[in-house]
Every structure is written in C-alpha cells, then in structure tokens.
Write a protein that holds these residues in place. Sequence first.
Motif, PDB file in Angstrom:
ATOM      1  N   CYS A 153       0.826  -1.205   0.000  1.00  0.00           N
ATOM      2  CA  CYS A 153       0.000   0.000   0.000  1.00  0.00           C
ATOM      3  C   CYS A 153       0.860   1.255   0.000  1.00  0.00           C
ATOM      4  N   LEU A 154       0.326   2.280  -0.639  1.00  0.00           N
ATOM      5  CA  LEU A 154       0.878   3.621  -0.539  1.00  0.00           C
ATOM      6  C   LEU A 154       0.420   4.164   0.805  1.00  0.00           C
ATOM      7  N   VAL A 155       1.374   4.680   1.575  1.00  0.00           N
ATOM      8  CA  VAL A 155       1.056   5.185   2.907  1.00  0.00           C
ATOM      9  C   VAL A 155       1.568   6.611   3.078  1.00  0.00           C
ATOM     10  N   HIS A 156       1.024   7.277   4.072  1.00  0.00           N
ATOM     11  CA  HIS A 156       1.414   8.644   4.425  1.00  0.00           C
ATOM     12  C   HIS A 156       1.834   8.624   5.886  1.00  0.00           C
ATOM     13  N   GLY A 157       3.127   8.820   6.126  1.00  0.00           N
ATOM     14  CA  GLY A 157       3.647   8.886   7.484  1.00  0.00           C
ATOM     15  C   GLY A 157       3.742  10.330   7.929  1.00  0.00           C
ATOM     16  N   PHE A 158       3.302  10.610   9.155  1.00  0.00           N
ATOM     17  CA  PHE A 158       3.351  11.979   9.679  1.00  0.00           C
ATOM     18  C   PHE A 158       3.458  11.931  11.192  1.00  0.00           C
TER      19      PHE A 158
END
Length: 155
Positions: free
Chosen positions: A74-79
Amino acid sequence: MQGKIIYDENGNIKEVYGYKVFSEDLKGYNDFQFEIGKQYHISSIQAKSSGFHFALRLEDTLRYQFKEQEPRICLVHGFGEIVSFDDDYYGYDNLYASTDIEIIKEVSRKEIIAYYESIKDNPYYTREHQRFCQLYPLTDEERSLLKRTRHPHRR
C-alpha cells in the motif's frame, strides 16, 4: 516506485509518502490489523523497534514481506514524529518509522509490474529493478516481461 519526502521550513522531515507491505488480510507484524483509508497513531517510536514502519521505495518493503503469502503493498502517508534510518547490514536505506500513518491505497499487481517494466533497461534503476525481481513473487510470464534487454552498465 518511489515515494516523496516533504520537509518543513527548517529542513526537518514533516511527512513522507512511501510504501508498506502487509499480509493477505492486511495485517502488519504483531498481527496489527490495518484498513485502507484509515489513520493510526502510536505514542512513541524508535527507528528499528517501534512505530509504523515503511519505506520510500516499494522494492525495499519486500524485505519485510510475509514469505508464505502473496504480499499486499500500500501507498502510505507517514506523519507526526518521523525518524529515518538505514539498514546497512542488508543495504537498505530510506526506511522510516512514524507515530502516525494513513493507509492511502493498495497498489495493484498490474501497477507494480508496469512500473518495474518501465525502468528495466534504465541503468539508473539497476539496483532497484534487481532487488524487486529477486524479492517479489513473480510468475514466469512476469519474469519474462521484466527481463532486461540491455546490459545495465552500457548506454
């Protein structure tokens, strides 16, 4: 496939878009259940031991795949709080752990194969292509499609 790093005004990592591998039922290690489109939070991180781990490049996630299963990537967004680290022993870099992660979308097998086919003869991507072909469970047809037609060091 490569993600994107976004920096704040001081040059610190603010957020990272990258890739994470899951089991067939979308579980991570320690059987943590994820869902596409959801965000998750953990209170603290340590580079190699705790936090939500992911990689900037898709092929680097395959190191963590569940060997007995078809990987789901999966494409993920880490923040939130983010640390980057390398695994020099295995030659992996641009790995991340974050306190917060969003599972944006699953990358289809068709998208993955099309990308690696598009870079197969580009000498700049030799390492990435080789690593992907070694670690991803390819069919014979896909292996043939991804076979390099030029020597990687000749232009």
